[in-house]
Design a protein around this motif. Structure first.
Motif, PDB file in Angstrom:
ATOM      1  N   VAL A 358     -61.433 -65.319  -9.864  1.00 39.48           N
ATOM      2  CA  VAL A 358     -61.137 -65.196  -8.467  1.00 39.48           C
ATOM      3  C   VAL A 358     -60.931 -66.796  -7.992  1.00 39.48           C
ATOM      4  N   ILE A 359     -59.986 -66.719  -7.148  1.00 38.25           N
ATOM      5  CA  ILE A 359     -59.605 -68.102  -6.490  1.00 38.25           C
ATOM      6  C   ILE A 359     -59.916 -68.116  -4.979  1.00 38.25           C
ATOM      7  N   ASN A 360     -61.068 -69.233  -4.847  1.00 37.60           N
ATOM      8  CA  ASN A 360     -61.443 -69.387  -3.303  1.00 37.60           C
ATOM      9  C   ASN A 360     -60.644 -70.238  -2.478  1.00 37.60           C
ATOM     10  N   GLY A 362     -59.964 -71.614   0.798  1.00 36.17           N
ATOM     11  CA  GLY A 362     -60.673 -71.932   2.012  1.00 36.17           C
ATOM     12  C   GLY A 362     -61.270 -70.894   2.600  1.00 36.17           C
ATOM     13  N   GLY A 363     -61.746 -70.024   1.596  1.00 37.63           N
ATOM     14  CA  GLY A 363     -62.843 -68.824   2.101  1.00 37.63           C
ATOM     15  C   GLY A 363     -62.176 -67.587   1.813  1.00 37.63           C
ATOM     16  N   GLU A 364     -60.853 -67.658   1.523  1.00 37.56           N
ATOM     17  CA  GLU A 364     -59.932 -66.275   1.182  1.00 37.56           C
ATOM     18  C   GLU A 364     -59.868 -66.263  -0.336  1.00 37.56           C
ATOM     19  N   LYS A 365     -60.550 -64.802  -0.863  1.00 43.13           N
ATOM     20  CA  LYS A 365     -60.577 -64.522  -1.942  1.00 43.13           C
ATOM     21  C   LYS A 365     -59.102 -64.078  -2.613  1.00 43.13           C
ATOM     22  N   ILE A 366     -58.793 -64.774  -3.792  1.00 35.88           N
ATOM     23  CA  ILE A 366     -57.461 -64.430  -4.204  1.00 35.88           C
ATOM     24  C   ILE A 366     -57.631 -63.908  -5.658  1.00 35.88           C
ATOM     25  N   HIS A 367     -57.236 -62.483  -6.011  1.00 35.88           N
ATOM     26  CA  HIS A 367     -57.334 -62.043  -7.498  1.00 35.88           C
ATOM     27  C   HIS A 367     -56.137 -62.413  -8.139  1.00 35.88           C
ATOM     28  N   PRO A 368     -56.152 -63.400  -9.237  1.00 32.76           N
ATOM     29  CA  PRO A 368     -54.845 -63.565 -10.010  1.00 32.76           C
ATOM     30  C   PRO A 368     -54.049 -62.552 -10.437  1.00 32.76           C
ATOM     31  N   LEU A 369     -54.825 -61.457 -11.117  1.00 35.30           N
ATOM     32  CA  LEU A 369     -54.069 -60.352 -11.656  1.00 35.30           C
ATOM     33  C   LEU A 369     -53.059 -59.636 -10.440  1.00 35.30           C
ATOM     34  N   GLU A 370     -53.586 -59.695  -9.352  1.00 30.08           N
ATOM     35  CA  GLU A 370     -52.713 -58.804  -8.427  1.00 30.08           C
ATOM     36  C   GLU A 370     -51.338 -59.823  -7.929  1.00 30.08           C
ATOM     37  N   VAL A 371     -51.690 -61.183  -8.175  1.00 31.80           N
ATOM     38  CA  VAL A 371     -50.327 -61.935  -7.829  1.00 31.80           C
ATOM     39  C   VAL A 371     -49.577 -61.835  -9.188  1.00 31.80           C
ATOM     40  N   GLU A 372     -50.194 -62.104 -10.392  1.00 27.97           N
ATOM     41  CA  GLU A 372     -49.495 -61.731 -11.704  1.00 27.97           C
ATOM     42  C   GLU A 372     -48.540 -60.727 -11.833  1.00 27.97           C
ATOM     43  N   LEU A 373     -49.188 -59.513 -11.350  1.00 28.43           N
ATOM     44  CA  LEU A 373     -48.518 -58.147 -11.652  1.00 28.43           C
ATOM     45  C   LEU A 373     -47.001 -58.237 -10.770  1.00 28.43           C
ATOM     46  N   ILE A 374     -47.254 -58.949  -9.568  1.00 22.39           N
ATOM     47  CA  ILE A 374     -46.091 -59.016  -8.827  1.00 22.39           C
ATOM     48  C   ILE A 374     -44.813 -59.949  -9.387  1.00 22.39           C
ATOM     49  N   LEU A 375     -45.344 -61.272  -9.947  1.00 24.91           N
ATOM     50  CA  LEU A 375     -44.399 -62.178 -10.283  1.00 24.91           C
ATOM     51  C   LEU A 375     -44.015 -61.882 -11.759  1.00 24.91           C
ATOM     52  N   ALA A 376     -44.544 -60.929 -12.498  1.00 23.29           N
ATOM     53  CA  ALA A 376     -44.111 -60.370 -13.555  1.00 23.29           C
ATOM     54  C   ALA A 376     -42.666 -59.464 -13.575  1.00 23.29           C
ATOM     55  N   ALA A 388     -56.735 -71.161 -10.655  1.00 17.70           N
ATOM     56  CA  ALA A 388     -57.074 -72.029  -9.565  1.00 17.70           C
ATOM     57  C   ALA A 388     -56.820 -73.477  -9.591  1.00 17.70           C
ATOM     58  N   SER A 389     -56.416 -74.362  -8.878  1.00 19.42           N
ATOM     59  CA  SER A 389     -56.092 -75.738  -8.994  1.00 19.42           C
ATOM     60  C   SER A 389     -56.969 -76.455  -7.751  1.00 19.42           C
ATOM     61  N   VAL A 397     -56.297 -73.891  -4.721  1.00 21.09           N
ATOM     62  CA  VAL A 397     -54.948 -73.128  -4.317  1.00 21.09           C
ATOM     63  C   VAL A 397     -54.683 -72.551  -5.734  1.00 21.09           C
ATOM     64  N   PRO A 398     -53.745 -71.617  -5.641  1.00 20.27           N
ATOM     65  CA  PRO A 398     -53.270 -70.834  -6.920  1.00 20.27           C
ATOM     66  C   PRO A 398     -52.032 -71.486  -7.407  1.00 20.27           C
ATOM     67  N   VAL A 399     -52.085 -71.539  -8.619  1.00 21.82           N
ATOM     68  CA  VAL A 399     -50.856 -72.187  -9.478  1.00 21.82           C
ATOM     69  C   VAL A 399     -50.389 -71.449 -10.345  1.00 21.82           C
ATOM     70  N   ALA A 400     -49.047 -70.968 -10.596  1.00 17.47           N
ATOM     71  CA  ALA A 400     -48.546 -70.183 -11.355  1.00 17.47           C
ATOM     72  C   ALA A 400     -48.032 -70.685 -12.844  1.00 17.47           C
ATOM     73  N   PHE A 401     -48.210 -70.296 -13.793  1.00 19.55           N
ATOM     74  CA  PHE A 401     -47.746 -70.725 -15.253  1.00 19.55           C
ATOM     75  C   PHE A 401     -46.751 -69.795 -15.597  1.00 19.55           C
ATOM     76  N   ILE A 402     -45.546 -69.822 -15.895  1.00 16.37           N
ATOM     77  CA  ILE A 402     -44.520 -69.032 -16.207  1.00 16.37           C
ATOM     78  C   ILE A 402     -43.922 -69.169 -17.505  1.00 16.37           C
ATOM     79  N   GLN A 403     -43.958 -68.119 -18.513  1.00 13.30           N
ATOM     80  CA  GLN A 403     -43.249 -68.226 -19.592  1.00 13.30           C
ATOM     81  C   GLN A 403     -42.099 -67.443 -19.703  1.00 13.30           C
ATOM     82  N   PRO A 404     -40.743 -68.137 -19.771  1.00 10.15           N
ATOM     83  CA  PRO A 404     -39.482 -67.404 -19.538  1.00 10.15           C
ATOM     84  C   PRO A 404     -39.222 -66.309 -20.768  1.00 10.15           C
ATOM     85  N   ASP A 405     -38.488 -65.277 -20.501  1.00 10.72           N
ATOM     86  CA  ASP A 405     -38.200 -64.327 -21.545  1.00 10.72           C
ATOM     87  C   ASP A 405     -36.920 -64.713 -22.646  1.00 10.72           C
ATOM     88  N   ASP A 406     -36.473 -65.939 -22.353  1.00 18.27           N
ATOM     89  CA  ASP A 406     -35.434 -66.263 -22.995  1.00 18.27           C
ATOM     90  C   ASP A 406     -35.631 -67.759 -23.392  1.00 18.27           C
TER      91      ASP A 406
END
Length: 473
Positions: A358-360, A362-376, A388-389, A397-406
């Motif tokens: 879980v990424i905190n 500034g007090g807001e809790k972010i579940h990475p999986l919820e973000v990942e499922l949308i960006l996928a 988290a970074s 803050v959240p940071v996204a690591f992306i692996q391209p499909d090609d």
């Protein structure tokens, strides 16, 4: 190809070898063997002999050092390995075997050790102290029977397992569930995309033991590919399966995916989608042979409310051998899995992430999986991990690591920038402000375990990760 009778002969020969080596019931041995058939024979022989067997990864580039470290943590007395004994002295008896000599002993008698021994494993904990997890033979066989019954496996079934047999999933879901059902199993050292469906047809496979990384590779059909009619289902385990990938695969092949949820502490399986029940995208199914509850501050929560997932049952451990993890168990025997999720009105479990991921912000809790499922779902993205970074203002803050499909886009700055732009538009359209990644980092490949689970700690630390392009959103 091995028949049941031939397998029994091979197992008997290896059990007899344990006796010649002077190994007694209840002792602990390590097993570091890569060839699936050889591994299976030694693994089954150890359990039959009443030994505790610790499957070890034979593929490590620092194999000997890794094996010795794991052996000390598990209190092993001997190691059976396809590798030569190390030159450095150790406290283990090291038995080198030749995987090309696959002998059988049809005259040897199996002693039968279901009342003794089992499987002992370890995994790294957040404190750095390994978790030592002993699972009795009775527990793993009970779980195997639950899996076979839930998936309706019988003598007519033939599974395909490309997952490593030194992992609990392949041992129990692949090997043992097949044996208790009287079915057959095709094993491979690893997954091969080329000619995959032709091989499934040739071997008359009826179900496939897979992980999301494999399903992702299969989701886009090649020219003239056809899924065999005999395949009843694909079982997905080890990591969350994005709803978009779930739907894309089923639409492409017309094959049902049975999503599942498990952990080593439960001898592999906790929940699974019913064969003939509803298949809900994003859900790992219903509890199978164990109790599952979702709690907040120790109290059960209502359907649809996110909380801590806890489990209890005869196939679930009641303690770790190692220190520092007593707080994982409640006074009445519930094990805190470390996962966050919710149950719906039909008792289907949905996972939203790990409590330590879980990424905190500034007090807001972010579940990475919820973000990942949308960006996928973004075009050009094969897989994504959000971690988290550190941040001077918000703490994290959240940071996204992306692996391209090609892989070919990795050399084109224009195409890489286009992927980031699509991620930016998706983030602003579908994510709350706090959930939006501050940076997108495109990598050649996300670091994963052998079963496809992303190694988030390496992403947070920046270890063993090749970043080919990054941009602030």
């Amino acid at each position: 190809m091995l028949t049941y009778a031939a397998l029994e002969g091979h197992v008997a020969a290896r059990e007899h070898q344990f006796r010649r080596w002077g190994l007694e019931r209840g002792e602990r041995i390590g097993l570091a063997v890569g060839d699936p058939l050889t591994f299976a024979a030694w693994f089954l022989a150890a359990m039959t002999a009443g030994l505790w067997v610790a499957p070890l990864d034979p593929s490590s580039t620092q194999h000997v050092a890794a094996v010795l470290e794991r052996g000390r943590a598990l209190h092993l007395s001997a190691i059976v390995s396809e590798h030569e004994a190390p030159s450095a002295p150790s406290s283990f008896r090291w038995h080198h075997i030749d995987v090309d000599e696959f002998d059988a002993d049809e005259d040897a008698e199996l002693r039968g050790g279901a009342e003794a021994g089992g499987v002992v494993l370890s995994s790294s904990g957040t404190t750095g102290t390994p978790k030592v997890i002993p699972l009795s033979t009775l527990q793993v066989l009970s779980t195997a029977r639950l899996i076979a019954r839930h998936h309706r496996l019988d003598e007519s079934d033939r599974g395909f397992n490309p997952l490593p047999l030194w992992h609990i999933n392949a041992e129990v879901v692949g090997l043992l569930a097949t044996l208790v059902a009287g079915a057959s199993l095709v094993v491979d050292e690893r997954f091969h995309r080329t000619e995959f469906w032709r091989l499934m047809e040739e071997f008359e496979v009826t179900w496939i033991n897979a992980v999301p990384a494999i399903i992702s590779r299969l989701a886009t059909p090649s020219d003239h590919e056809v899924a065999p009619r005999r395949v009843r289902f694909v079982r997905s385990a080890s990591a969350p399966l994005a709803p978009a990938l779930f739907e894309r695969f089923e639409a492409a092949w017309g094959l049902p995916i049975l999503q599942t949820y498990g952990m080593t502490e439960a001898a592999s399986q906790i929940c699974a989608t019913p064969v003939d029940g509803a298949r809900k995208a994003g859900s790992v199914g219903i509890a199978v042979g164990v109790e599952v509850r979702v709690v907040a501050h120790g109290d059960r929560v209502a359907a649809g409310v996110v909380g801590d997932v806890e489990i209890k049952g005869s196939t679930v451990i009641t303690s770790y051998e190692s220190a520092d993890y007593d707080d994982r168990f409640s006074h009445d025997g519930w094990l805190k899995t470390g996962d966050l999720g919710y149950l719906d009105d039909d008792a289907y479990l949905f996972l939203v992430g790990r409590d330590d991921d879980v990424i905190n912000r500034g007090g807001e809790k972010i579940h990475p999986l919820e973000v990942e499922l949308i960006l996928a779902e973004v075009g050009g993205v094969q897989s994504v991990a959000v971690v988290a970074s550190p941040d001077d203002v918000f703490g994290q803050v959240p940071v996204a690591f992306i692996q391209p499909d090609d892989e070919s886009v990795l050399t084109s700055l224009t195409e890489l920038a286009a992927i980031v732009e699509r991620v930016r538009r998706c983030s602003f359209d579908a994510l709350a402000k706090a959930q939006r990644p501050t940076f997108v980092k495109i990598v050649r490949a996300l670091p994963v375990h052998a079963t496809g689970k992303i190694r988030r700690s390496l992403l947070r630390q920046g270890d063993d990760v090749t970043i080919v392009y990054e941009e602030r959103l």
